[in-house]
Design a protein around this motif. Structure first.
Motif, PDB file in Angstrom:
ATOM      1  N   GLY A   1       0.819  -1.201   0.000  1.00 46.43           N
ATOM      2  CA  GLY A   1       0.000   0.000   0.000  1.00 46.43           C
ATOM      3  C   GLY A   1       0.856   1.255   0.000  1.00 46.43           C
TER       4      GLY A   1
ATOM      5  N   MET B   1      -7.333   1.040  -5.162  1.00 49.55           N
ATOM      6  CA  MET B   1      -7.204  -0.024  -4.177  1.00 49.55           C
ATOM      7  C   MET B   1      -7.341  -1.389  -4.829  1.00 49.55           C
TER       8      MET B   1
ATOM      9  N   VAL C   1      -4.356  -3.010   2.783  1.00 47.53           N
ATOM     10  CA  VAL C   1      -4.106  -2.067   1.685  1.00 47.53           C
ATOM     11  C   VAL C   1      -4.949  -0.806   1.893  1.00 47.53           C
TER      12      VAL C   1
ATOM     13  N   LEU D   1      -2.946   2.538   1.894  1.00 45.97           N
ATOM     14  CA  LEU D   1      -3.056   3.275   0.632  1.00 45.97           C
ATOM     15  C   LEU D   1      -3.931   4.524   0.777  1.00 45.97           C
TER      16      LEU D   1
END
Lengths: 433, 286
Positions: B121, B153, B224, B228
């Motif tokens: 991420g 994502m 993630v 992210l």
């Protein structure tokens, strides 16, 4: 051979399980070895703390200090909660203010009899005092506002002392914008609404309208009682005007500006102003030493009764001692806190190593960085507003204020939507308590 | 000592540690979690806990963010299940061709799976914010808009999971008897027809497994998501797992967070069972 292998495997398993069961014996006698666990949130001062601890351990050889740090945009409160539930409770931890004082009330050792209490500056212990007992030692005093590049302001011919109204700030921004190429800047202001710097907008900028109420603490109390609202409050109208001004003169995409991006673009001379506090000085110095910088106030309107010429000053976090720790650990913890507040080395740590503004009058070392000096100048002139956000209910800053502000930035919220959203959520969170 | 008893000893010696761990970190927390979801527990050890019935569960259904996160999770799962399986299957077809580099490619495609989701991420955040806008010659980056951030994502999880899913498909494709493909070739089927009529039906069991893995994986997505986007912008990429954490650890409303978690569990269990059941029906026996 196979048999031998399986026996070895089983044995090693049993041994490792048994090893887990061994309990570290805790001693209560003085001068018996003590392991002092510290769980703190300031990532900026980890190296400085390590060096202070090394000296502390030389002075008190029987104390071994173990320090863990979670912070810098990470969720310290949640981590502390997990740590407390894990059974491995720290002896020293941080609390931020009144709501955490209430949350951890059963965990806090009264520190009222400690020598540094009498040295603390007026007002610095208010947030951690209850029923006459003091429960926390202030880290330091910090302040934030608009950090500006003095040289650039001189080149552009702007008088910084004239900026005490929103109109004056607007004009200054416009002047800087028109002289961009001359000053070598990309944008006027370094700001962010998201990523690792979300708090510069959703906590610090958001605090300004609270701090500029006629009486900030009465206003919070009225919000808690449901007798006041954010929507319709003139200070918050001013706050939205300030945000609009920031959005206009800062980066094109504020959503993904990280903390590193934010201060480094200012330190590299790509912006003339930075909305941050004096804690950023270490990072700025890493990039560009001896920058000629100081604070500007953050004005919300042109009305002098709003205290538009002030910067926001407060105590960010307090050291607290865990009252459930063994007596020997509590003694060691108090020794460590007093070492920080009262000793020569502690003063050196606070002022020289961390570039903090001390919260104690016994420390005579003068701050030697421009931002701390600027804050001290504002404090001496009485031109400060308080930090009020610690009084808001849990979850109000993150995720609520962050969500509202980002939606306003993206244009998904109108001004009315944003302020009404802040009201609705405030009441929801107060009720959920 | 007879052999039966010895086997019994060996069996339990190896099983017990795993079983103990499983109970400690899965079963027991799960049961206490159900208990907490009916209480006003605030996670401060030592505070009295009050039983408040279904109040937490009722609040879940009145929470707008839960509904929003639920829809976001559905959208995200849609993107990522499609992307991961299409990419994974295509890679599997590629590396089962007679290529010199087939083995090397398999390793390379699998490699992103060895990196943890959190780190991936952060790496991809750098790519999305600093590199892609420069390559595309536009100041816009995918992470600053809600719709594209969700897609970003899905791209990252595809990068991570496609290699893993590829391995499952490779195993399935390799187990297809060569004669089937040869016979169809002789009958004049082209490559597409062979994939459509021979490969697809025969790898159906692998589809079941892969769909199950990607479905439950994307509903549970957290790592993630956290590194992210962290739910930004404005909680519009905040999937259910993160919403639950935010309710519990940021608003310090642990009872309600736990109630959400229990409902979340029920939901994932139902969806997964339905999916496995319906995919199973489509498998063909060789």
């Amino acid at each position: 051979m196979k048999k031998l292998l399986s026996i070895t495997l089983v044995l090693s398993l049993i041994i490792s399980l048994a090893a887990c069961n061994q309990k570290v014996s805790e001693s209560t006698l003085e001068n018996e070895p003590v392991t002092l666990n510290i769980f703190q949130f300031k990532v900026e001062i980890v190296d400085q703390l390590d060096s202070l601890i090394a000296d502390f351990e030389v002075a008190y050889p029987y104390i071994n200090v173990v320090i863990d740090t979670v912070g810098g945009g990470q969720d310290y409160g949640g981590s502390l909660n997990k740590r407390m539930n894990s059974g491995n409770e720290p002896d020293i931890f941080n609390i931020g203010g009144p709501s955490e004082l209430a949350l951890w009330e059963d965990y806090l050792e009264p520190l009222t009899d400690q020598p540094w209490v009498n040295n603390a500056f007026d007002g610095t212990l208010d947030m951690v005092t209850r029923d006459g007992e003091v429960y926390g030692q202030p880290y330091n005093v910090e302040g934030y506002g608009l950090i500006y590049n003095i040289d650039m302001f001189e080149t552009a011919g702007i008088d910084p002392t004239s900026i005490t109204t929103l109109t004056a700030l607007k004009e200054a921004f416009a002047t800087l914008e028109s002289k961009k190429s001359e000053l070598g800047i990309d944008k006027v202001l370094s700001f962010s609404v998201g990523d690792s710097a979300w708090w510069t907008a959703a906590i610090h900028a958001f605090n300004v309208p609270f701090a500029r109420q006629e009486n900030p603490f009465d206003f919070i109390e009225a919000l808690n009682q449901g007798t006041a609202t954010i929507h319709g409050n003139d200070r918050f109208e001013g706050y939205l005007n300030l945000l609009d001004l920031y959005f206009e003169y800062s980066f094109d995409n504020l959503m993904t500006v990280s903390y590193d991006d934010q201060y480094s673009s200012f330190a590299l001379g790509k912006t003339a102003l930075l909305h941050q506090g004096n804690w950023t000085i270490n990072q700025i110095n890493d990039i560009e030493e001896n920058m000629n910088i100081a604070f500007l106030p953050v004005p919300l309107s042109d009305d002098p009764s709003w205290k538009n010429d002030t910067i926001m000053v407060g105590v960010p976090q307090f050291w607290a001692v865990n009252t459930n720790s063994a007596a020997g650990n509590k003694e060691a913890a108090k020794l460590f806190l007093d070492y920080m507040a009262s000793s020569e080395r502690g003063a050196q740590f606070i002022v020289n190593d961390c570039k903090f503004i001390p919260a104690f009058s016994n420390i005579t070392l003068k701050a030697n960085d421009p931002l701390s000096q600027s804050i001290q100048a504002y404090s001496q002139a009485g031109k400060t507003s308080p930090w009020v956000w610690m009084y808001t209910p849990n979850g109000y800053l993150d995720p609520t204020s962050k969500e509202g502000l980002q939606k306003y930035y993206l244009g998904e919220f109108s001004k009315d939507d944003y302020l009404k959203f802040l009201d609705t959520k405030y009441q929801e969170l107060v009720k959920a308590k | 000592m007879n052999t039966k008893f010895r086997k019994w000893i060996i069996f339990w010696t190896f099983l017990t540690p795993t079983l103990i761990t499983f109970f400690l970190v899965v079963i027991i927390p799960f049961l206490t979690g159900i208990y907490y979801s009916f209480s006003d527990w605030n996670a401060i050890p030592g505070k009295p806990i009050q039983f408040i019935g279904f109040a937490n569960y009722l609040n879940v259904f009145n929470d707008q963010q839960v509904m929003k996160s639920f829809l976001l999770t559905l959208t995200y799962s849609g993107y990522s299940i499609l992307l991961i399986n299409i990419v994974g299957f295509s890679l599997a077809l590629l590396v089962t061709q007679r290529l010199r580099t087939a083995n090397l490619l398999r390793t390379i495609f699998f490699m992103p799976n060895l990196i943890g989701g959190l780190i991936l991420g952060y790496i991809w955040k750098f790519i999305f914010i600093k590199i892609l806008p420069d390559l595309m010659l536009s100041g816009e980056n995918m992470l600053s808009k809600p719709t594209t951030a969700l897609l970003a994502m899905a791209i990252v999880s595809t990068w991570q999971m496609a290699g893993y899913i590829m391995v499952i498909y490779v195993a399935a494709i390799q187990s297809i008897p060569e004669e089937f493909l040869e016979a169809s070739k002789i009958d004049g089927a082209n490559a597409l027809q062979r994939i459509r009529h021979i490969v697809f039906p025969l790898v159906a069991p692998a589809f079941t497994v892969s769909l199950f893995l990607t479905l439950s994986g994307s509903f549970k997505m957290y790592d993630v998501n956290a590194s992210l986007t962290a739910g930004e912008p404005a909680r519009q990429t905040e999937l259910l797992a993160m919403e639950i954490l935010s309710k519990a650890f940021k608003e310090l409303n642990f009872g309600e967070g736990q109630a959400q978690a229990v409902l979340f569990f029920v939901f994932i269990a139902v969806i997964s069972i339905l999916q496995v059941y319906s995919s199973k029906k489509r498998e063909v026996e060789m």
